[in-house]
Motif scaffolding. Structure first.
Motif, PDB file in Angstrom:
ATOM      1  N   UNK A  17     -39.569  17.411   0.502  1.00 21.33           N
ATOM      2  CA  UNK A  17     -39.225  16.001   0.681  1.00 21.33           C
ATOM      3  C   UNK A  17     -37.949  15.841   1.501  1.00 21.33           C
ATOM      4  N   UNK A  18     -36.973  16.705   1.231  1.00 19.44           N
ATOM      5  CA  UNK A  18     -35.723  16.621   1.993  1.00 19.44           C
ATOM      6  C   UNK A  18     -35.979  16.884   3.477  1.00 19.44           C
TER       7      UNK A  18
ATOM      8  N   UNK B 125     -37.818  13.993   5.026  1.00 20.90           N
ATOM      9  CA  UNK B 125     -36.983  12.794   5.132  1.00 20.90           C
ATOM     10  C   UNK B 125     -35.917  12.934   6.220  1.00 20.90           C
ATOM     11  N   UNK B 126     -35.357  14.125   6.389  1.00 21.26           N
ATOM     12  CA  UNK B 126     -34.399  14.334   7.477  1.00 21.26           C
ATOM     13  C   UNK B 126     -35.086  14.027   8.819  1.00 21.26           C
ATOM     14  N   UNK B 127     -36.274  14.567   9.013  1.00 19.67           N
ATOM     15  CA  UNK B 127     -36.956  14.405  10.308  1.00 19.67           C
ATOM     16  C   UNK B 127     -37.492  12.986  10.498  1.00 19.67           C
TER      17      UNK B 127
ATOM     18  N   UNK C  32     -36.741  10.354   8.864  1.00 19.13           N
ATOM     19  CA  UNK C  32     -35.639   9.399   8.789  1.00 19.13           C
ATOM     20  C   UNK C  32     -34.895   9.293  10.105  1.00 19.13           C
ATOM     21  N   UNK C  33     -34.693  10.438  10.772  1.00 21.25           N
ATOM     22  CA  UNK C  33     -34.023  10.408  12.081  1.00 21.25           C
ATOM     23  C   UNK C  33     -34.845   9.599  13.082  1.00 21.25           C
TER      24      UNK C  33
ATOM     25  N   UNK D 272     -34.441   5.857  12.174  1.00 20.18           N
ATOM     26  CA  UNK D 272     -33.123   5.341  12.553  1.00 20.18           C
ATOM     27  C   UNK D 272     -33.038   5.170  14.068  1.00 20.18           C
TER      28      UNK D 272
ATOM     29  N   UNK E 219     -31.698   1.778  15.679  1.00 14.25           N
ATOM     30  CA  UNK E 219     -30.912   1.829  16.917  1.00 14.25           C
ATOM     31  C   UNK E 219     -31.645   1.200  18.090  1.00 14.25           C
TER      32      UNK E 219
ATOM     33  N   UNK F 175     -32.823  21.895  14.565  1.00 13.98           N
ATOM     34  CA  UNK F 175     -31.598  21.669  13.793  1.00 13.98           C
ATOM     35  C   UNK F 175     -31.860  21.809  12.299  1.00 13.98           C
TER      36      UNK F 175
ATOM     37  N   UNK G  75     -27.273  14.368  14.603  1.00 12.25           N
ATOM     38  CA  UNK G  75     -26.817  14.796  13.274  1.00 12.25           C
ATOM     39  C   UNK G  75     -26.642  13.603  12.338  1.00 12.25           C
ATOM     40  N   UNK G  76     -26.046  12.534  12.844  1.00 11.73           N
ATOM     41  CA  UNK G  76     -25.887  11.329  12.022  1.00 11.73           C
ATOM     42  C   UNK G  76     -27.251  10.766  11.636  1.00 11.73           C
ATOM     43  N   UNK G  77     -28.188  10.753  12.591  1.00 13.56           N
ATOM     44  CA  UNK G  77     -29.491  10.152  12.310  1.00 13.56           C
ATOM     45  C   UNK G  77     -30.304  10.983  11.320  1.00 13.56           C
ATOM     46  N   UNK G  78     -30.196  12.309  11.401  1.00 12.70           N
ATOM     47  CA  UNK G  78     -30.891  13.145  10.414  1.00 12.70           C
ATOM     48  C   UNK G  78     -30.384  12.804   9.011  1.00 12.70           C
ATOM     49  N   UNK G  79     -29.067  12.719   8.854  1.00 13.65           N
ATOM     50  CA  UNK G  79     -28.488  12.492   7.525  1.00 13.65           C
ATOM     51  C   UNK G  79     -28.692  11.054   7.044  1.00 13.65           C
ATOM     52  N   UNK G  80     -28.273  10.094   7.856  1.00 16.71           N
ATOM     53  CA  UNK G  80     -28.386   8.692   7.431  1.00 16.71           C
ATOM     54  C   UNK G  80     -29.854   8.289   7.326  1.00 16.71           C
ATOM     55  N   UNK G  81     -30.691   8.851   8.208  1.00 17.64           N
ATOM     56  CA  UNK G  81     -32.122   8.545   8.165  1.00 17.64           C
ATOM     57  C   UNK G  81     -32.766   9.061   6.885  1.00 17.64           C
ATOM     58  N   UNK G  82     -32.352  10.259   6.446  1.00 13.24           N
ATOM     59  CA  UNK G  82     -32.895  10.797   5.190  1.00 13.24           C
ATOM     60  C   UNK G  82     -32.516   9.889   4.023  1.00 13.24           C
TER      61      UNK G  82
ATOM     62  N   UNK H 121     -31.896   6.628   4.191  1.00 13.00           N
ATOM     63  CA  UNK H 121     -32.686   5.394   4.326  1.00 13.00           C
ATOM     64  C   UNK H 121     -34.107   5.608   3.816  1.00 13.00           C
ATOM     65  N   UNK H 122     -34.716   6.710   4.239  1.00 10.04           N
ATOM     66  CA  UNK H 122     -36.101   6.972   3.842  1.00 10.04           C
ATOM     67  C   UNK H 122     -36.189   7.142   2.324  1.00 10.04           C
ATOM     68  N   UNK H 123     -35.311   7.957   1.764  1.00  9.18           N
ATOM     69  CA  UNK H 123     -35.330   8.222   0.331  1.00  9.18           C
ATOM     70  C   UNK H 123     -35.115   6.941  -0.480  1.00  9.18           C
TER      71      UNK H 123
END
Lengths: 194, 194
Positions: free
Chosen positions: A154-155, A158-160, A162-163, A166, A171, A186, B156-163, B165-167
């Motif tokens: 899930x992580x 969600x990283x992929x 979610x990016x 976003x 954006x 990455x 990098x920001x989008x991977x983290x913040x996007x995860x 948001x999705x979660x």
């Protein structure tokens, strides 16, 4: 009525796909509150009693449309490597969010989740059902020794995904040629210097 | 009027924060289409001619509220390491999306971007302004040798913040205790077996 017990979420009347498309199109245009089964009947050309017979409430219909619509379908590739499988998965997400007609439906329908708690429940189910199907990608990777056994699918999803959400939705930026490959690299190899 | 040239997006009348809060609250409750400067005047208790003097259109007001509201403010920490700085950044995003009253405003206001092309432009500016401020975290990491010089801060920001948001928003799931640390570690070190 005797076949009711054999029904799965993907079953439905002959024109189920037309009904699902009408449902998602109206959901995108009017939001969850503005969606009615009468409106879906009119748009799809299917009698509303037929729709009610299969999906007795608006919530049931939206839930079925989100998981059953071919337009939102998730096609998973078995490319032989985790990098390849995740690139295919992320490419599918990018396509869903950017290429009409699916994007015209998927983005507002999923985005409207913040406006309606009832819709949010169906969107949760939509993502849970997808994750259940995506697990095979990670099981194969663990079997090949590409991921540790305690990896968290899930992580990683969600990283992929979610990016992509976003970048595209929030954006409003174009997705560069190498976005998919770089995002997957990455997440698998890390951005930090060794 | 002679001070007009000195105005920055963060300037405004004495009760700017009350005006921004009213704007974001109404945006969250009624969507962009339903938002009016009259409504903001009524809710904030500020005369509407004062609001118009500073922000001549609804779009200008929403743009100023998104980037100027203290409630949505981005506080960056300098923890001395990239892992620490990104954990602080992601924790701030998780807080923004989960802890009221900010979350009650931020989630629907940002989510409504899918319902209004005009709002979407302001949300783009909101994220662009944040990224500009977040760059220092990555510059410091490159200077410390933790990231290669060609690292991509937006990715990098989008991977983290996007995860996050999705979660939180799309899956509607709780954020586990170790979500932030694991997400940052994955993005920096990679999930793949060495």
């Amino acid at each position: 009525m005797s076949d009711a017990q054999h029904r799965t979420p993907r079953d439905g009347p002959r024109k189920a796909q037309e009904i699902f498309d009408a449902t998602l199109t109206l959901l995108a245009a009017r939001g969850y509150e503005g969606l009615t089964i009468e409106g879906v009947a009119e748009k799809s050309g299917v009698n509303k009693t037929t729709i009610y017979r299969w999906w007795p409430s608006k919530g049931a219909l939206v839930g079925a449309a989100l998981t059953g619509a071919r337009r939102l379908d998730l096609v998973l590739e078995d490319t032989g490597s985790l990098q390849g499988d995740l690139e295919a998965l992320l490419r599918a997400v990018v396509t869903l969010l950017t290429v009409p007609p699916a994007a015209d439906i998927a983005v507002p329908a999923l985005g409207a989740t913040t406006q309606s708690p009832e819709l949010a429940l169906h969107v949760r189910d939509f993502f849970a059902e997808r994750l259940a199907r995506e697990r095979i990608v990670f099981d194969r990777a663990v079997a090949r020794g590409e991921l540790p056994a305690d990896a968290d699918p899930m992580l990683l999803v969600d990283l992929l995904a979610g990016a992509a959400w976003l970048r595209i939705v929030l954006r409003g930026l174009p997705v560069e040629e190498d976005f998919v490959a770089r995002a997957v690299r990455t997440v698998l190899k890390g951005a930090a210097t060794a």
